[in-house]
Design an enzyme around this catalytic site. Structure first.
Site, PDB file in Angstrom:
ATOM      1  N   GLU A 138       0.852  -1.214  -0.047  1.00 41.42           N
ATOM      2  CA  GLU A 138      -0.431  -0.153   0.076  1.00 41.42           C
ATOM      3  C   GLU A 138       0.961   1.624  -0.274  1.00 41.42           C
ATOM      4  OE1 GLU A 138      -3.522   0.684   0.119  1.00 41.42           O
ATOM      5  OE2 GLU A 138      -3.375  -0.670  -1.334  1.00 41.42           O
ATOM      6  N   HIS A 183       3.913   1.988  -1.438  1.00 45.22           N
ATOM      7  CA  HIS A 183       3.681   1.946  -3.154  1.00 45.22           C
ATOM      8  C   HIS A 183       2.748   2.391  -3.911  1.00 45.22           C
ATOM      9  CE1 HIS A 183       7.629  -1.419  -2.155  1.00 45.22           C
ATOM     10  NE2 HIS A 183       7.883  -0.024  -2.693  1.00 45.22           N
ATOM     11  N   GLY A 195       8.597   8.511  -1.098  1.00 44.16           N
ATOM     12  CA  GLY A 195       7.908   7.940   0.527  1.00 44.16           C
ATOM     13  C   GLY A 195       8.952   8.431   1.064  1.00 44.16           C
ATOM     14  N   LYS A 207       9.553   7.184   3.802  1.00 42.07           N
ATOM     15  CA  LYS A 207       9.508   6.542   4.785  1.00 42.07           C
ATOM     16  C   LYS A 207      11.309   5.989   4.594  1.00 42.07           C
ATOM     17  CE  LYS A 207      10.009   1.830   5.764  1.00 42.07           C
ATOM     18  NZ  LYS A 207      10.622   0.470   4.751  1.00 42.07           N
ATOM     19  N   ARG A 220      10.545  -5.716   2.985  1.00 37.06           N
ATOM     20  CA  ARG A 220      11.309  -6.468   3.295  1.00 37.06           C
ATOM     21  C   ARG A 220      10.703  -7.349   5.027  1.00 37.06           C
ATOM     22  NH1 ARG A 220      15.755  -2.709   1.681  1.00 37.06           N
ATOM     23  NH2 ARG A 220      17.641  -3.965   0.956  1.00 37.06           N
TER      24      ARG A 220
HETATM   25  P1  AMP Z   1      11.264   0.998  -2.810  1.00 35.88           P
HETATM   26  O1  AMP Z   1      10.252  -1.036  -3.226  1.00 35.88           O
HETATM   27  O2  AMP Z   1      11.761   0.236  -1.163  1.00 35.88           O
HETATM   28  O3  AMP Z   1      12.238   0.909  -3.086  1.00 35.88           O
HETATM   29  O4  AMP Z   1      10.846   2.064  -2.493  1.00 35.88           O
HETATM   30  C1  AMP Z   1      10.030   2.560  -3.254  1.00 35.88           C
HETATM   31  C2  AMP Z   1       9.561   3.763  -3.397  1.00 35.88           C
HETATM   32  O5  AMP Z   1       7.942   3.539  -2.544  1.00 35.88           O
HETATM   33  C3  AMP Z   1      10.705   5.069  -2.198  1.00 35.88           C
HETATM   34  O6  AMP Z   1      10.242   6.437  -2.921  1.00 35.88           O
HETATM   35  C4  AMP Z   1      10.145   4.288  -0.820  1.00 35.88           C
HETATM   36  O7  AMP Z   1      10.564   5.245   0.026  1.00 35.88           O
HETATM   37  C5  AMP Z   1       8.663   4.119  -1.061  1.00 35.88           C
HETATM   38  N1  AMP Z   1       7.757   3.613   0.098  1.00 35.88           N
HETATM   39  C6  AMP Z   1       8.312   2.192   0.076  1.00 35.88           C
HETATM   40  N2  AMP Z   1       7.972   2.080   1.753  1.00 35.88           N
HETATM   41  C7  AMP Z   1       6.497   3.054   1.786  1.00 35.88           C
HETATM   42  C8  AMP Z   1       5.563   3.394   2.789  1.00 35.88           C
HETATM   43  N3  AMP Z   1       5.229   3.041   3.906  1.00 35.88           N
HETATM   44  N4  AMP Z   1       4.838   3.958   2.499  1.00 35.88           N
HETATM   45  C9  AMP Z   1       5.267   5.772   1.956  1.00 35.88           C
HETATM   46  N5  AMP Z   1       5.835   5.097   1.039  1.00 35.88           N
HETATM   47  C10 AMP Z   1       6.574   3.786   0.730  1.00 35.88           C
END
Ligand code: AMP
Length: 285
Positions: free
Chosen positions: A35, A37, A147, A149, A187
């Site tokens: 959610e 993403h 995000g 995060k 993760r």
């Molecule tokens: P990742 O797939 O981990 O590289 O994350 C892709 C994008 O999704 C990045 O901009 C992250 O900061 C964002 N993201 C990951 N987890 C969350 C979350 N729990 N809430 C909001 N955005 C997130």
């Protein structure tokens, strides 16, 4: 939703759209979507004419001892979720499409990458900065949705956009959490049921730190100590850091001053997953 595998293919599709003066929003991801993403995708869909999402597990941003080979993947499910969220294009290149033989350029961002996650992951942000620079050149969006995060990653990307004169704006989107407060992360799937419960220390430590500041604590060391005490209750998890930094510059702080925006940030290493969390806070008198 069209799925494109090469920079050239994406370029060909987007060139037509841009010529028609469409606003393009972009959401880069490593897949195994949740959610968090999808909240970025939905926001991009609301604010733009065309939304491009990417899925690319970027080898450059993983250290030699990190989890590149076992990073979770679920392409078909991800594609279906993106389609349902309203994405128009999915860019999903293979490693060779972005890093062909002979590739040898790296983008490095300075001071912002040294602290927090940069301390235990010294090559990580150069990997992020390099792939995001490439993706921004390939997609050419007006806005890129990121995000909170990964707050340090956001600051790094915001910086490289300014420093390299890339005509896009980085949009910071709130952290999406599970009901009990755990920040959603691809993760989290690596946590055992016990570790899943223990992982709540990441967000709890941030609340404890914020509570200490609201109660009048002004020494950064005292706030770090409060957060670290909570992280230590993780059991299997080993605290990596509990930090309080200037939210604008990510510089470490000594005394918190009224009016400052600070970032409280935590990281814990579980046997199969290193988790991070953060929150920002305005120090008031
Ligand atoms: P990742 O797939 O981990 O590289 O994350 C892709 C994008 O999704 C990045 O901009 C992250 O900061 C964002 N993201 C990951 N987890 C969350 C979350 N729990 N809430 C909001 N955005 C997130």
């Amino acid at each position: 939703m069209r799925i494109l595998r090469s920079p050239q293919a994406l370029h060909n599709v987007l060139a037509v759209r841009v010529r028609r003066n469409k606003r393009v929003g972009f959401v880069p991801t490593m897949g195994y979507l949740h959610e968090g993403h999808l909240s970025l995708v939905r926001r991009s869909v609301r604010e733009n004419d065309v939304t491009v999402a990417s899925i690319f597990v970027n080898p450059l941003q993983f250290g030699p001892a990190e989890d590149l080979s076992r990073y979770p993947r679920s392409f078909r499910r991800d594609a279906a979720l993106l389609k349902r969220a309203g994405a128009d294009l999915l860019f999903a290149p293979g490693a060779k499409a972005l890093y062909p033989d002979g590739f040898q350029t790296t983008v490095t961002v300075g001071e912002l990458t040294k602290g927090l996650c940069g301390r235990t992951r010294p090559t990580h942000f150069a990997g992020v900065a390099t792939v995001v620079s490439k993706l921004l050149n390939i997609v050419g969006p007006c806005r890129v949705y990121l995000g909170q995060k990964d707050y340090q990653q956001f600051k790094v990307i915001e910086r490289l956009i300014a420093d390299l004169d890339i005509p896009a704006r980085a949009v910071l989107c709130p952290i999406v959490r599970e009901k009990d407060g755990l920040a959603m992360s691809s993760r989290n799937v690596f946590l055992s049921p016990t570790e899943r419960r223990e992982a709540l220390v990441l967000s709890r430590a941030l609340s404890e730190g914020a509570r200490a500041i609201r109660a009048g604590a002004r020494s950064a060391r005292a706030v770090r100590k409060v957060m670290l005490e909570t992280l230590k209750k993780a059991g299997t998890g080993r605290p990596d850091y509990a930090e309080i930094v200037d939210a604008r510059t990510l510089r470490p702080m000594v005394k918190l001053q009224s009016g400052m925006e600070v970032l409280l940030a935590t990281a814990v290493c579980f046997p199969k997953a290193r988790l991070i969390d953060n929150r920002t806070l305005k120090v008031t008198t």
